[in-house]
Motif scaffolding. Structure first.
Motif, short mmCIF file in Angstrom:
data_model
loop_
_atom_site.label_atom_id
_atom_site.label_comp_id
_atom_site.label_asym_id
_atom_site.label_seq_id
_atom_site.Cartn_x
_atom_site.Cartn_y
_atom_site.Cartn_z
N ARG A 132 0.71 -1.09 0.03
CA ARG A 132 -0.03 0.13 -0.04
C ARG A 132 0.98 1.40 0.00
N THR A 133 2.08 1.17 0.63
CA THR A 133 2.90 2.45 0.72
C THR A 133 3.70 2.73 -0.49
N LEU A 134 3.68 1.57 -1.42
CA LEU A 134 4.65 1.87 -2.60
C LEU A 134 3.76 2.09 -3.77
N CYS A 135 3.79 3.15 -4.59
CA CYS A 135 3.00 3.63 -5.55
C CYS A 135 3.75 3.21 -6.80
N ARG A 136 3.18 2.26 -7.63
CA ARG A 136 3.77 1.70 -8.62
C ARG A 136 4.23 2.84 -9.73
N LYS A 137 3.72 3.96 -9.81
CA LYS A 137 3.93 4.83 -10.83
C LYS A 137 5.08 5.48 -10.59
N TYR A 138 5.57 5.74 -9.13
CA TYR A 138 6.65 6.23 -8.63
C TYR A 138 7.79 5.35 -7.82
N CYS A 139 7.70 4.05 -8.45
CA CYS A 139 8.52 3.01 -7.45
C CYS A 139 10.05 3.43 -7.94
N ARG A 140 10.37 4.16 -8.89
CA ARG A 140 11.83 4.16 -9.17
C ARG A 140 12.38 5.32 -8.22
N ALA A 169 4.69 20.04 6.23
CA ALA A 169 3.45 20.73 6.65
C ALA A 169 3.41 20.01 8.29
N ASP A 170 2.29 20.59 9.17
CA ASP A 170 2.27 20.14 10.30
C ASP A 170 1.62 19.18 10.55
N PHE A 171 0.87 18.52 10.01
CA PHE A 171 0.26 17.17 10.07
C PHE A 171 0.17 16.39 8.66
N PRO A 172 0.22 15.13 8.84
CA PRO A 172 0.15 14.21 7.52
C PRO A 172 -1.30 14.20 6.98
N LEU A 173 -1.21 13.90 5.77
CA LEU A 173 -2.45 13.70 5.13
C LEU A 173 -2.79 12.14 5.56
N THR A 174 -3.99 11.76 6.01
CA THR A 174 -4.40 10.73 6.52
C THR A 174 -5.54 10.01 5.93
N TYR A 175 -5.63 8.68 6.09
CA TYR A 175 -6.79 7.51 5.61
C TYR A 175 -6.70 8.03 4.02
N LEU A 176 -5.63 7.93 3.21
CA LEU A 176 -5.61 8.12 1.99
C LEU A 176 -6.03 6.65 1.37
N SER A 177 -6.73 6.93 0.25
CA SER A 177 -6.97 5.77 -0.76
C SER A 177 -5.52 5.49 -1.56
N ASP A 178 -5.47 4.27 -2.18
CA ASP A 178 -4.43 4.07 -2.97
C ASP A 178 -4.52 4.94 -4.17
N GLU A 179 -5.62 5.30 -4.74
CA GLU A 179 -5.76 6.37 -5.80
C GLU A 179 -5.20 7.88 -5.33
N ASN A 180 -5.80 8.05 -4.12
CA ASN A 180 -5.37 9.55 -3.83
C ASN A 180 -3.96 9.80 -3.44
N LEU A 181 -3.21 8.46 -2.89
CA LEU A 181 -1.85 8.50 -2.77
C LEU A 181 -1.19 8.87 -4.11
N LEU A 227 -2.52 10.63 -6.78
CA LEU A 227 -2.78 11.87 -7.17
C LEU A 227 -2.05 12.83 -6.25
N VAL A 228 -1.70 12.61 -5.11
CA VAL A 228 -0.87 13.75 -4.16
C VAL A 228 0.57 13.61 -4.54
N LEU A 229 1.00 12.40 -4.81
CA LEU A 229 2.53 12.27 -5.23
C LEU A 229 2.65 12.96 -6.68
N THR A 230 1.56 12.64 -7.37
CA THR A 230 1.87 13.39 -9.05
C THR A 230 2.16 14.98 -8.66
N GLU A 231 1.27 15.50 -7.74
CA GLU A 231 1.11 16.79 -7.51
C GLU A 231 2.66 17.45 -6.91
N ILE A 232 3.02 16.50 -5.90
CA ILE A 232 4.55 16.67 -5.24
C ILE A 232 5.42 16.59 -6.70
N PHE A 233 5.33 15.69 -7.47
CA PHE A 233 6.29 15.31 -8.30
C PHE A 233 6.38 16.72 -9.20
#
Length: 117
Positions: free
Chosen positions: A26-34, A88-100, A102-108
């Motif tokens: 769950r913590t590994l997003c296939r799109k950004y695994c490299r 950030a002061d607090f993490p984003l919590t209870y993320l779905s795999d899809e939201n993970l 999306l957030v990684l794409t925005e940071i990237f």
């Protein structure tokens, strides 16, 4: 030890291994695994650190004591993935795999996230 107790112990070990694998997946997003590195992970938590070429990334954890799948945006300094500061002061919590993803794409793409999922 009886055969039944031996069976219970084996099933418990197998379940723990499957649970750990599922959480790690769950913590590994296939799109950004490299861009992913195995983090420290405390006790029953799994942590993946993402470090993108723009020196931004995320720490993602899942497991015992976490609030579901959690993501903390980070900014790296230095040349490795161990030296970073939280963005950030607090993490984003209870993320779905899809939201993970999306957030990684925005940071990237931008170096920060505006998500408040």
């Amino acid at each position: 030890m009886t055969d039944f107790e031996d069976f219970q112990q084996k099933m418990s070990r197998d379940f723990a291994k499957r649970l750990q694998k599922r959480q790690s997946d769950r913590t590994l997003c296939r799109k950004y695994c490299r861009y992913a590195f195995k983090g420290v992970g405390y006790e029953d938590n799994n942590q993946i650190i993402y470090r993108f070429p723009n020196h931004y990334g995320a720490s993602v954890i899942d497991g015992f004591g976490s609030q579901g799948l959690e993501l903390m945006p980070v900014h790296f300094f230095g040349s490795d993935y161990h030296h970073y500061e939280n963005m950030a002061d607090f993490p984003l919590t209870y993320l779905s795999d899809e939201n993970l993803q999306l957030v990684l794409t925005e940071i990237f793409e931008t170096g920060y996230t505006t998500k408040t999922i």
